[in-house]
Scaffold this active site. Sequence first.
Site, PDB file in Angstrom:
ATOM      1  N   VAL A  13      38.501  40.140  39.507  1.00 30.02           N
ATOM      2  CA  VAL A  13      37.730  40.832  40.538  1.00 30.02           C
ATOM      3  C   VAL A  13      37.346  42.183  39.957  1.00 30.02           C
ATOM      4  CG1 VAL A  13      37.730  41.801  42.863  1.00 30.02           C
ATOM      5  CG2 VAL A  13      38.944  39.651  42.412  1.00 30.02           C
ATOM      6  N   ASN A  50      44.455  45.457  34.854  1.00 29.16           N
ATOM      7  CA  ASN A  50      43.767  44.606  33.888  1.00 29.16           C
ATOM      8  C   ASN A  50      42.339  45.124  33.779  1.00 29.16           C
ATOM      9  OD1 ASN A  50      46.003  42.822  33.624  1.00 29.16           O
ATOM     10  ND2 ASN A  50      45.376  41.774  35.484  1.00 29.16           N
ATOM     11  N   HIS A  98      48.152  46.142  40.235  1.00 28.81           N
ATOM     12  CA  HIS A  98      49.120  45.150  40.697  1.00 28.81           C
ATOM     13  C   HIS A  98      50.496  45.816  40.802  1.00 28.81           C
ATOM     14  CE1 HIS A  98      46.615  41.497  39.870  1.00 28.81           C
ATOM     15  NE2 HIS A  98      46.039  42.339  39.022  1.00 28.81           N
ATOM     16  N   ARG A 154      48.661  42.411  50.254  1.00 33.42           N
ATOM     17  CA  ARG A 154      49.364  41.369  49.508  1.00 33.42           C
ATOM     18  C   ARG A 154      48.365  40.501  48.751  1.00 33.42           C
ATOM     19  NH1 ARG A 154      54.448  42.130  50.762  1.00 33.42           N
ATOM     20  NH2 ARG A 154      54.986  42.756  52.872  1.00 33.42           N
ATOM     21  N   ASP A 155      48.727  40.158  47.524  1.00 34.58           N
ATOM     22  CA  ASP A 155      47.898  39.271  46.701  1.00 34.58           C
ATOM     23  C   ASP A 155      47.933  37.864  47.294  1.00 34.58           C
ATOM     24  OD1 ASP A 155      47.088  37.470  44.435  1.00 34.58           O
ATOM     25  OD2 ASP A 155      47.065  39.354  43.331  1.00 34.58           O
ATOM     26  N   HIS A 168      41.983  47.564  40.462  1.00 35.87           N
ATOM     27  CA  HIS A 168      43.137  47.326  41.312  1.00 35.87           C
ATOM     28  C   HIS A 168      44.401  47.382  40.470  1.00 35.87           C
ATOM     29  CE1 HIS A 168      41.489  43.420  40.026  1.00 35.87           C
ATOM     30  NE2 HIS A 168      42.727  42.929  40.089  1.00 35.87           N
TER      31      HIS A 168
END
Length: 114
Positions: free
Chosen positions: A96, A87, A102, A29-30, A100
């Site tokens: 970061v 991104n 999302h 989880r973000d 990754h």
Amino acid sequence: MSNCIFCKIVSGDIPAEIIHENDDLLVFRDLNPQAPTHALVIPRRHIATLNDMQAEDAELIGKMHLAAKAVAEQEGIADAGYRTVFNCNAGAGQTVYHIHLHVLGGRPMSWPPG
């Protein structure tokens, strides 16, 4: 990478709420969720940006999307709809530098995004 926060999550040095994992990937989880469901799919192997990907990483990207699908089903957002986003670099919002994906859902998404 010794200074990568996501590598530290992979190694267990930093805790995270892990919701899915396998030999290649970790999903958690973000910490700053932008939707009711906001998870991050990361490879266990460090790759800084999409620009650093190689042809042999194509299977990994596919596995990341399959993990996103599994998480959407697990979280109950698959049928209503969800968004997946990579991104790449600061201009696109990457903060970061460990790739990754999302996974966002649980609310209506507008277009175009931010």
